[in-house]
Write an enzyme that holds these catalytic residues in place. Structure first.
Site, PDB file in Angstrom:
ATOM      1  N   GLU A 212     -17.684 -39.490  45.920  1.00  0.00           N
ATOM      2  CA  GLU A 212     -17.067 -38.039  46.110  1.00  0.00           C
ATOM      3  C   GLU A 212     -15.602 -37.709  46.210  1.00  0.00           C
ATOM      4  OE1 GLU A 212     -19.893 -39.267  47.574  1.00  0.00           O
ATOM      5  OE2 GLU A 212     -21.563 -37.918  47.043  1.00  0.00           O
TER       6      GLU A 212
ATOM      7  N   HIS B  31     -28.499 -33.625  55.385  1.00  0.00           N
ATOM      8  CA  HIS B  31     -28.560 -32.901  53.940  1.00  0.00           C
ATOM      9  C   HIS B  31     -28.805 -31.605  54.615  1.00  0.00           C
ATOM     10  CE1 HIS B  31     -29.653 -36.908  52.303  1.00  0.00           C
ATOM     11  NE2 HIS B  31     -29.344 -36.256  51.291  1.00  0.00           N
TER      12      HIS B  31
END
Lengths: 326, 314
Positions: free
Chosen positions: A60, A129
């Site tokens: 990322e 998440h």
């Protein structure tokens, strides 16, 4: 006007901008044949191929930095971070590069990139998440932070974000992806990045909200209508910058503010808004501001526990009653 | 054939520039910190001269050498370091955040390893736009332990991006010797993990650097994909302005000084046809350029409120 799922509205925005501007590329994990973890980019790889849709390794920070570097040389990258929690891995490049470069290089460069990411809990995804991390981003100068709550906003705002010469974070929402809404059938439909929207006008109290909390607040407003209370629901849409003109106007009209967000209570958008109201609208307040937010804890996996941490319609109803009773 | 005399001029320019900065720090003219590359000049000049002026450069916190090797205006660099309005970034960036788009210099970078993905993105843009330009990124041995180094080399190799990764291995990441920070001892072997060529070269000899970089750049420009170049070098100074250098011995420093890249080139110039008078004059002109730049920068004004607060967004 056709009705679209929120996720499809995002998809259409990407599709139309890819078609309109050859400088636009998509960058992210599993966004190709797979279509992204939430199916948002479905079909785009087949249509535009690997020249435009760049599937990355799980890196990322580097693919976000790559987008920054490419944007400085004229590419318009749209980065997908699969879950908003993963933005932590890209934070260095957002905070130290994307947000700073235009300013710190004295205006020599522009960073026209978009980073899209779904925040919020959708039932059981658990601590890594599920978070709505708007509070993490609004304190970073140089980043625009927008959180569309409807399909129309999802499309119109993303298209504007892609055309904007600055880094823009678009916070999508997992719970909103399967919700439907009317979207103008127009390839050039765009919405401004810096305007709040009165989602439902009213007179007696203002509910300020964004992202997943907007439809919840509209439902609460409708429930109160039967009791003779007419609530105004104001959707912040833009979290950085805040559209203080629209927000102050609503508060000055109703004199009452309840602020609702899916992010944690402390140090976030609701806190900022409360401070602004206190600084600029104190004379208009008929009652203390009430904030409804997620509790200051990680989001637990258990559905039963998750519900106890996130703001529920009953919490908003209680807050409204408390405010009105003052 | 490279222009060795001009290489020499810029190596002396860089050295003098940083020695002057050191004096200015002593006089309290400069704020913050600064990371000098005294001893590493041949790396900057050799690599940058092997590239075209239109190839994009990304540098790190130790970037004065790269800036001056690329031929940025010395007074405007000095002005930026002094926080003056004549600086490349109007005093907003300073030493570690200095960019010059008109010189294809995409910026120095204050985050160790932060420039590596940005340069990879520049290479992505150059490939995407179907140009034959390449990107070159400078970083140190310390940065090669950041995730961005490994992630970016991997992506660059997968996507065959036109980028040269230049690791200036000066043996210490601040105080930490590479023996304690890099499991493979040196950096070049890491290239193999990302299926790209990578080799170490003598960073004290500007010709060696130039030749190695030229070969790598030709390969990269031809579409061969990225490459890692490790240059073995040494900073004669401390990591930053306040470094007592407790982590290494004065004997080691003295030994390294015997290999000073400027002396190495100076001794080679006569055999390349330059007489001693030309060499002396060239060094003198470089020193005068720095003195003049410091004078101009010192006299320049600082910005006002608008320079501090405006222009966060484009």
């Amino acid at each position: 006007m056709p009705e679209l799922y929120y996720s499809k509205a995002v998809n259409e925005a990407l599709d139309e901008e890819l078609a309109r501007d050859p400088a636009v590329v998509l960058i992210g994990e599993d966004i190709g044949l797979y279509g992204g973890a939430f199916g948002v980019t479905k079909g785009l790889f087949a249509k535009y191929g690997p020249e435009r849709i760049w599937e990355t390794p799980i890196s990322e920070n580097s693919f976000t930095g790559l987008a920054v570097g490419a944007a400085m040389l004229g590419v318009r990258p749209v980065v997908e971070i699969m879950f908003m929690d993963f933005i932590a891995l890209a934070l260095d490049q957002l905070l130290n590069s994307a947000g700073k470069l235009h300013y710190m290089y004295g205006g020599q460069v522009k960073v026209p990139m978009v980073l899209r990411t779904p925040g919020g809990a959708k039932g059981g995804y658990g601590p890594s998440h599920s978070q709505m991390l708007s509070n993490l981003l609004v304190g970073i100068p140089g980043l625009k932070v927008i959180a569309p709550s409807t399909a129309a906003q999802a499309k119109g705002i993303l298209k504007s974000a892609i055309r904007d010469p600055n880094p823009v974070i678009v916070i999508e929402n997992k719970r909103l992806y399967p919700q439907k809404g009317e979207v103008p059938d127009d390839d050039d439909f765009t919405l401004p990045l810096d305007r709040a929207v009165v989602a439902s006008p009213g007179t007696d109290l203002s509910l300020f909200c964004y992202s997943s909390m907007t439809p919840v607040c509209v439902a609460v407003k409708n429930a109160f209508l039967q009791t003779g209370v007419n609530i105004e629901v104001v959707d912040l849409v833009s979290l950085q910058p805040l559209d203080t003109e629209t927000l102050f106007a609503s508060l000055r009209k109703t004199g009452r503010a309840v602020i609702v967000e899916e992010a944690c209570l402390t140090g976030g958008v609701g806190a900022e808004l409360s401070a602004l109201f206190a600084e600029h609208c104190l004379d208009s307040l008929d009652a203390p501001i009430v904030r409804v937010a997620a509790k200051d804890v990680p989001i637990p996996s258990s559905l039963a526990l998750e519900k106890l941490v996130l703001p529920q319609p009953e919490d908003i109803i209680t807050a409204v009653k408390e405010n009105l009773a003052y | 054939m490279p222009d060795f005399l001009d290489m020499y001029r810029r190596m002396v320019l860089i050295r003098t520039f940083e020695e002057t900065l050191s004096d200015l720090f002593g006089k309290g003219v400069l704020g913050g910190t600064s990371h000098f590359c005294i001893g590493q000049e041949a790396c900057a000049v050799g690599v940058i001269d092997a590239a075209r002026p239109t190839d994009w450069l990304v540098s790190n916190h130790r970037g004065h050498g790269h800036l001056l090797a690329r031929g940025l205006d010395t007074a405007k660099v000095m002005g930026e370091l002094m926080g003056k309005i004549i600086g490349y970034c109007r005093g907003r960036g300073g030493s570690q955040h200095l960019c010059a788009m008109d010189k294809c210099f995409l910026g120095t970078n204050g985050i160790t390893g932060g420039g590596i993905p940005i340069a990879t993105g520049a290479a992505f843009a150059l490939k995407y736009q179907k140009t034959d330009r390449i990107a070159i990124v400078f970083f140190g041995d310390g940065a090669s332990n950041q995730g961005t180094f490994h992630e970016s080399l991997n992506i660059a190799s997968l996507w065959k991006l036109p980028i040269l990764f230049v690791c200036e291995n000066n043996l210490y990441g601040m105080s930490n010797p590479t023996a304690k920070s890099c499991a493979s001892g040196t950096i070049a072997p890491r290239a193999a993990a990302y299926a790209m060529p990578g080799a170490a070269h003598d960073g004290f000899d500007v010709q060696t650097v130039y030749d190695a970089a030229s070969q790598a750049i030709a390969r990269i420009r031809g579409g061969g994909g990225p490459e890692l170049l490790e240059l073995m070098t040494y900073r004669f100074c401390g990591h930053s302005k306040n470094d007592p250098r407790v982590y290494r011995t004065r004997e080691e420093e003295e030994e390294m000084r015997q290999r000073d890249c400027i002396t190495v080139l100076e001794q080679k110039l006569p055999s390349l046809g330059y007489d001693s008078e030309t060499i002396t004059q060239t060094a003198l002109s470089a020193r005068q350029e720095v003195a003049k730049a410091a004078e101009v920068a010192l006299a320049a004004p600082t910005g006002g409120l608008a320079d501090a607060t405006e222009g966060v967004f484009a």
